[in-house]
Design a protein around this motif. Sequence first.
Motif, PDB file in Angstrom:
ATOM      1  N   LEU A  55      54.059  -4.799 -25.126  1.00 11.57           N
ATOM      2  CA  LEU A  55      55.613  -4.484 -25.008  1.00 11.57           C
ATOM      3  C   LEU A  55      55.755  -4.396 -26.480  1.00 11.57           C
ATOM      4  CD1 LEU A  55      58.174  -4.344 -23.751  1.00 11.57           C
ATOM      5  CD2 LEU A  55      58.425  -6.923 -23.862  1.00 11.57           C
ATOM      6  N   GLY A  56      55.567  -5.627 -27.345  1.00 11.22           N
ATOM      7  CA  GLY A  56      55.757  -5.321 -29.137  1.00 11.22           C
ATOM      8  C   GLY A  56      55.329  -3.973 -29.513  1.00 11.22           C
ATOM      9  N   ALA A  57      54.142  -3.437 -29.389  1.00 14.87           N
ATOM     10  CA  ALA A  57      53.597  -2.135 -29.848  1.00 14.87           C
ATOM     11  C   ALA A  57      54.247  -1.316 -29.461  1.00 14.87           C
ATOM     12  CB  ALA A  57      52.043  -2.290 -29.314  1.00 14.87           C
ATOM     13  N   ILE A  58      54.614  -1.255 -28.047  1.00 19.10           N
ATOM     14  CA  ILE A  58      55.524  -0.088 -27.477  1.00 19.10           C
ATOM     15  C   ILE A  58      56.859   0.087 -28.315  1.00 19.10           C
ATOM     16  CG2 ILE A  58      56.634   0.788 -25.599  1.00 19.10           C
ATOM     17  CD1 ILE A  58      54.238  -0.307 -24.006  1.00 19.10           C
ATOM     18  N   VAL A  59      57.528  -1.273 -28.545  1.00 18.68           N
ATOM     19  CA  VAL A  59      58.666  -1.325 -29.147  1.00 18.68           C
ATOM     20  C   VAL A  59      58.536  -0.777 -30.564  1.00 18.68           C
ATOM     21  CG1 VAL A  59      60.584  -2.560 -30.288  1.00 18.68           C
ATOM     22  CG2 VAL A  59      59.872  -2.907 -27.675  1.00 18.68           C
ATOM     23  N   VAL A  60      57.615  -0.976 -31.306  1.00 15.42           N
ATOM     24  CA  VAL A  60      57.362  -0.873 -32.710  1.00 15.42           C
ATOM     25  C   VAL A  60      57.186   0.835 -32.812  1.00 15.42           C
ATOM     26  CG1 VAL A  60      55.882  -0.755 -34.822  1.00 15.42           C
ATOM     27  CG2 VAL A  60      56.821  -2.708 -33.492  1.00 15.42           C
ATOM     28  N   VAL A  61      56.332   1.534 -31.875  1.00 16.34           N
ATOM     29  CA  VAL A  61      55.992   2.889 -31.910  1.00 16.34           C
ATOM     30  C   VAL A  61      57.321   3.616 -31.398  1.00 16.34           C
ATOM     31  CG1 VAL A  61      54.649   4.678 -30.751  1.00 16.34           C
ATOM     32  CG2 VAL A  61      53.768   2.403 -31.636  1.00 16.34           C
ATOM     33  N   PHE A  62      57.955   2.969 -30.657  1.00  9.84           N
ATOM     34  CA  PHE A  62      59.320   3.873 -30.057  1.00  9.84           C
ATOM     35  C   PHE A  62      60.297   3.927 -31.334  1.00  9.84           C
ATOM     36  CE2 PHE A  62      63.604   3.513 -28.412  1.00  9.84           C
ATOM     37  CZ  PHE A  62      63.652   4.654 -27.618  1.00  9.84           C
ATOM     38  N   TRP A  63      60.390   2.576 -31.941  1.00 15.18           N
ATOM     39  CA  TRP A  63      61.187   2.749 -33.183  1.00 15.18           C
ATOM     40  C   TRP A  63      60.809   3.662 -34.174  1.00 15.18           C
ATOM     41  CZ3 TRP A  63      60.939   0.456 -38.130  1.00 15.18           C
ATOM     42  CH2 TRP A  63      62.006   0.478 -38.918  1.00 15.18           C
ATOM     43  N   LEU A  64      59.511   3.767 -34.474  1.00 11.83           N
ATOM     44  CA  LEU A  64      59.142   4.807 -35.446  1.00 11.83           C
ATOM     45  C   LEU A  64      59.106   6.193 -35.062  1.00 11.83           C
ATOM     46  CD1 LEU A  64      55.517   2.520 -36.597  1.00 11.83           C
ATOM     47  CD2 LEU A  64      57.943   3.146 -37.850  1.00 11.83           C
TER      48      LEU A  64
END
Length: 88
Positions: A55-64
């Motif tokens: 979930l953390g990796a998905i949120v970071v990539v979504f934000w980027l």
Amino acid sequence: MDQTVFFDALRQGLWVAVITSTPILAVALVTGLVIGLFQALTSVQEMTLTFVPKLGAIVVVFWLSMGFMSQTLVAFFQIHLIPLIAGG
């Protein structure tokens, strides 16, 4: 509206969906594989260990990639759908 135009717009819309979802799905896949390998090597079978980092990796990539996704969707609507709606 002609069927050919409809199916062409549908095809382009599906392609835009694939392009915009690829970064998030790729990161979810890689993160899941890395965490699964870690769990297999250490015999740790904790459910939150797979969920929270993914979930953390998905949120970071979504934000980027939000800017890229927004530009792609806006361009699709402006170039393809709005002229079809306006009758052009």
